[in-house]
Design a protein around this motif. Structure first.
Motif, PDB file in Angstrom:
ATOM      1  N   PRO A   1     -27.903  13.439  31.768  1.00  0.00           N
ATOM      2  CA  PRO A   1     -26.950  14.158  30.913  1.00  0.00           C
ATOM      3  C   PRO A   1     -26.626  13.408  29.627  1.00  0.00           C
ATOM      4  CG  PRO A   1     -26.224  14.144  33.203  1.00  0.00           C
ATOM      5  CD  PRO A   1     -27.350  13.165  33.111  1.00  0.00           C
ATOM      6  N   GLY A   2     -26.414  14.192  28.567  1.00  0.00           N
ATOM      7  CA  GLY A   2     -25.983  13.627  27.302  1.00  0.00           C
ATOM      8  C   GLY A   2     -24.469  13.554  27.232  1.00  0.00           C
ATOM      9  N   PRO A   3     -23.917  13.026  26.133  1.00  0.00           N
ATOM     10  CA  PRO A   3     -22.463  12.933  25.978  1.00  0.00           C
ATOM     11  C   PRO A   3     -21.791  14.291  26.122  1.00  0.00           C
ATOM     12  CG  PRO A   3     -23.595  11.662  24.282  1.00  0.00           C
ATOM     13  CD  PRO A   3     -24.651  12.447  24.985  1.00  0.00           C
ATOM     14  N   GLY A   4     -20.760  14.321  26.948  1.00  0.00           N
ATOM     15  CA  GLY A   4     -20.021  15.562  27.165  1.00  0.00           C
ATOM     16  C   GLY A   4     -20.518  16.416  28.299  1.00  0.00           C
ATOM     17  N   SER A   5     -21.761  16.212  28.729  1.00  0.00           N
ATOM     18  CA  SER A   5     -22.308  16.986  29.845  1.00  0.00           C
ATOM     19  C   SER A   5     -21.906  16.355  31.170  1.00  0.00           C
ATOM     20  CB  SER A   5     -23.833  17.041  29.768  1.00  0.00           C
ATOM     21  OG  SER A   5     -24.267  17.540  28.536  1.00  0.00           O
ATOM     22  N   ILE A   6     -21.624  17.193  32.153  1.00  0.00           N
ATOM     23  CA  ILE A   6     -21.319  16.692  33.493  1.00  0.00           C
ATOM     24  C   ILE A   6     -22.035  17.547  34.520  1.00  0.00           C
ATOM     25  CG2 ILE A   6     -19.532  16.325  35.243  1.00  0.00           C
ATOM     26  CD1 ILE A   6     -17.571  15.680  33.091  1.00  0.00           C
ATOM     27  N   ALA A   7     -22.705  16.882  35.451  1.00  0.00           N
ATOM     28  CA  ALA A   7     -23.278  17.535  36.624  1.00  0.00           C
ATOM     29  C   ALA A   7     -22.624  16.942  37.859  1.00  0.00           C
ATOM     30  CB  ALA A   7     -24.793  17.345  36.675  1.00  0.00           C
ATOM     31  N   SER A   8     -22.676  17.676  38.946  1.00  0.00           N
ATOM     32  CA  SER A   8     -22.088  17.196  40.198  1.00  0.00           C
ATOM     33  C   SER A   8     -23.064  17.414  41.345  1.00  0.00           C
ATOM     34  CB  SER A   8     -20.776  17.924  40.511  1.00  0.00           C
ATOM     35  OG  SER A   8     -19.773  17.576  39.594  1.00  0.00           O
ATOM     36  N   LEU A   9     -22.935  16.565  42.342  1.00  0.00           N
ATOM     37  CA  LEU A   9     -23.583  16.793  43.631  1.00  0.00           C
ATOM     38  C   LEU A   9     -22.542  17.429  44.535  1.00  0.00           C
ATOM     39  CD1 LEU A   9     -25.547  13.444  44.081  1.00  0.00           C
ATOM     40  CD2 LEU A   9     -26.380  15.630  43.195  1.00  0.00           C
ATOM     41  N   LEU A  10     -22.841  18.640  45.005  1.00  0.00           N
ATOM     42  CA  LEU A  10     -21.874  19.434  45.763  1.00  0.00           C
ATOM     43  C   LEU A  10     -22.371  19.665  47.178  1.00  0.00           C
ATOM     44  CD1 LEU A  10     -21.164  22.150  43.052  1.00  0.00           C
ATOM     45  CD2 LEU A  10     -19.853  20.068  43.480  1.00  0.00           C
TER      46      LEU A  10
ATOM     47  N   GLY B   1     -22.374  11.916  34.549  1.00  0.00           N
ATOM     48  CA  GLY B   1     -22.389  12.259  33.134  1.00  0.00           C
ATOM     49  C   GLY B   1     -23.357  11.379  32.378  1.00  0.00           C
ATOM     50  N   GLN B   2     -22.977  11.003  31.167  1.00  0.00           N
ATOM     51  CA  GLN B   2     -23.871  10.263  30.284  1.00  0.00           C
ATOM     52  C   GLN B   2     -24.187   8.855  30.786  1.00  0.00           C
ATOM     53  OE1 GLN B   2     -22.025   8.938  26.542  1.00  0.00           O
ATOM     54  NE2 GLN B   2     -20.095   9.812  27.283  1.00  0.00           N
ATOM     55  N   GLU B   3     -23.498   8.407  31.820  1.00  0.00           N
ATOM     56  CA  GLU B   3     -23.764   7.080  32.384  1.00  0.00           C
ATOM     57  C   GLU B   3     -24.857   7.092  33.445  1.00  0.00           C
ATOM     58  OE1 GLU B   3     -21.911   8.950  35.711  1.00  0.00           O
ATOM     59  OE2 GLU B   3     -21.560   9.122  33.577  1.00  0.00           O
ATOM     60  N   GLY B   4     -25.392   8.283  33.781  1.00  0.00           N
ATOM     61  CA  GLY B   4     -26.264   8.325  34.941  1.00  0.00           C
ATOM     62  C   GLY B   4     -27.355   9.364  34.893  1.00  0.00           C
ATOM     63  N   ALA B   5     -27.805   9.725  36.069  1.00  0.00           N
ATOM     64  CA  ALA B   5     -28.895  10.683  36.236  1.00  0.00           C
ATOM     65  C   ALA B   5     -28.711  11.396  37.556  1.00  0.00           C
ATOM     66  CB  ALA B   5     -30.247   9.970  36.203  1.00  0.00           C
TER      67      ALA B   5
ATOM     68  N   SER C   1     -11.930  10.165  35.337  1.00  0.00           N
ATOM     69  CA  SER C   1     -13.393  10.104  35.428  1.00  0.00           C
ATOM     70  C   SER C   1     -14.033  11.183  34.569  1.00  0.00           C
ATOM     71  CB  SER C   1     -13.829  10.259  36.888  1.00  0.00           C
ATOM     72  OG  SER C   1     -13.319   9.212  37.696  1.00  0.00           O
ATOM     73  N   THR C   2     -13.422  12.358  34.548  1.00  0.00           N
ATOM     74  CA  THR C   2     -13.942  13.440  33.724  1.00  0.00           C
ATOM     75  C   THR C   2     -13.813  13.106  32.243  1.00  0.00           C
ATOM     76  OG1 THR C   2     -13.354  15.057  35.436  1.00  0.00           O
ATOM     77  CG2 THR C   2     -13.759  15.903  33.223  1.00  0.00           C
ATOM     78  N   GLN C   3     -12.658  12.583  31.843  1.00  0.00           N
ATOM     79  CA  GLN C   3     -12.469  12.221  30.440  1.00  0.00           C
ATOM     80  C   GLN C   3     -13.467  11.158  30.005  1.00  0.00           C
ATOM     81  OE1 GLN C   3      -8.910  10.124  29.286  1.00  0.00           O
ATOM     82  NE2 GLN C   3      -8.914  11.026  27.246  1.00  0.00           N
ATOM     83  N   ASP C   4     -13.749  10.184  30.845  1.00  0.00           N
ATOM     84  CA  ASP C   4     -14.726   9.151  30.508  1.00  0.00           C
ATOM     85  C   ASP C   4     -16.059   9.769  30.114  1.00  0.00           C
ATOM     86  OD1 ASP C   4     -12.881   7.188  31.076  1.00  0.00           O
ATOM     87  OD2 ASP C   4     -13.701   6.727  33.058  1.00  0.00           O
ATOM     88  N   ARG C   5     -16.475  10.765  30.854  1.00  0.00           N
ATOM     89  CA  ARG C   5     -17.792  11.357  30.636  1.00  0.00           C
ATOM     90  C   ARG C   5     -17.806  12.350  29.481  1.00  0.00           C
ATOM     91  NH1 ARG C   5     -17.033   9.565  35.628  1.00  0.00           N
ATOM     92  NH2 ARG C   5     -18.843   8.768  36.783  1.00  0.00           N
ATOM     93  N   ILE C   6     -16.701  13.064  29.278  1.00  0.00           N
ATOM     94  CA  ILE C   6     -16.632  14.020  28.178  1.00  0.00           C
ATOM     95  C   ILE C   6     -16.375  13.303  26.859  1.00  0.00           C
ATOM     96  CG2 ILE C   6     -15.225  15.887  27.212  1.00  0.00           C
ATOM     97  CD1 ILE C   6     -15.014  17.058  29.981  1.00  0.00           C
ATOM     98  N   GLY C   7     -15.538  12.277  26.901  1.00  0.00           N
ATOM     99  CA  GLY C   7     -15.340  11.440  25.726  1.00  0.00           C
ATOM    100  C   GLY C   7     -14.236  11.864  24.787  1.00  0.00           C
TER     101      GLY C   7
END
Length: 242
Positions: free
Chosen positions: A52-61, A76-80, A159-165
């Motif tokens: 994911p790029g900055p602002g994108s968030i995916a989840s494992l559900l 988010g942008q810190e991972g894959a 955690s969400t704010q960290d990834r959205i920025g």
């Protein structure tokens, strides 16, 4: 999911050496992701890794038998997401879903595995990320078992704010409740309490972080634990708050 032409940055990839990034560069394609889009379902072979790029968030559900859904990990942008832990095409245990729209780089699993074989440093880098992802899942298990919803919700918002920025989080209260595995009325009460304290403000499908320092004070220790683990294992990869 549509191809996009503009560059997509991902902190996990940016932390690689120029040589290791080059092993993946020719295989990486940029895509736009829509909220609610499914990347893979449980039982499906995972064919691609998404960064994911900055602002994108995916989840494992995880789907529970009574119909509820629980979030096992936020990425988010810190991972894959997708096959990052396994070697090759393995069936997914959880659903991979886009939670916040944005962009991502997509790399075929075969290309990632070939790059790992060619570069020990790249292989070590992704092994370190797999450790961080596992730490997030384990911390979530402990947090959900022990901590009250108000502390968990504060941790989740941070955690969400960290990834959205940014301060503005485009989220509905229903969505927040689903990610935390609770009824909307319960989540709305806690959100209302935070708003009364002046820590957040809410609008239509919007949560604005007004006082991050106080929100950190409301969160359980799980948030700080995970950030410190990332900093030890993958220095500079986890996004720092503004």
């Amino acid at each position: 999911m549509k191809r996009v032409q503009h560059p997509v940055r991902n902190r996990l990839l940016d932390a690689l050496s120029a040589h290791d990034r080059g092993l993946l560069a020719h295989h990486a394609e940029a895509y736009g992701l829509e909220a609610g889009e499914i990347l893979f379902e449980p039982g499906q072979d995972v064919l691609h890794v998404y960064f994911p790029g900055p602002g994108s968030i995916a989840s494992l559900l995880l789907d529970l038998r009574e119909g509820a859904t629980a979030e096992a990990a936020m990425i988010g942008q810190e991972g894959a997401v997708g096959g990052i832990v396994s070697d090759g095409n393995k069936p997914a245990f959880a659903r991979g879903a886009v939670q916040v729209a944005g962009t991502a780089l997509r790399v075929p699993i075969e290309a990632l595995e070939a790059a790992k074989q060619r570069s020990p440093t790249l292989r070590d880098h992704f092994a370190r990320y797999a450790d961080c992802l596992l730490a997030q899942v384990l911390q979530s298990v402990a947090c959900n078992a022990v901590h009250d919803l108000d502390a968990r919700l504060a941790r989740w918002l941070l955690s969400t704010q960290d990834r959205i920025g940014g301060r503005d989080l485009r989220l509905t209260q229903q969505f927040i409740a689903e990610m935390l595995g609770v009824q909307r009325s319960y989540a709305s009460r806690i959100i209302g309490d935070l708003e009364k304290k002046g820590i957040i403000a809410t609008g239509r499908a919007l949560v604005t972080i007004r006082d991050r320092r106080r929100l950190e004070g409301e969160a359980c220790e799980c948030y700080a634990y995970l950030r410190r683990h990332y900093q030890r294992v993958l220095p500079g990869v986890y996004p720092m708050p503004e």
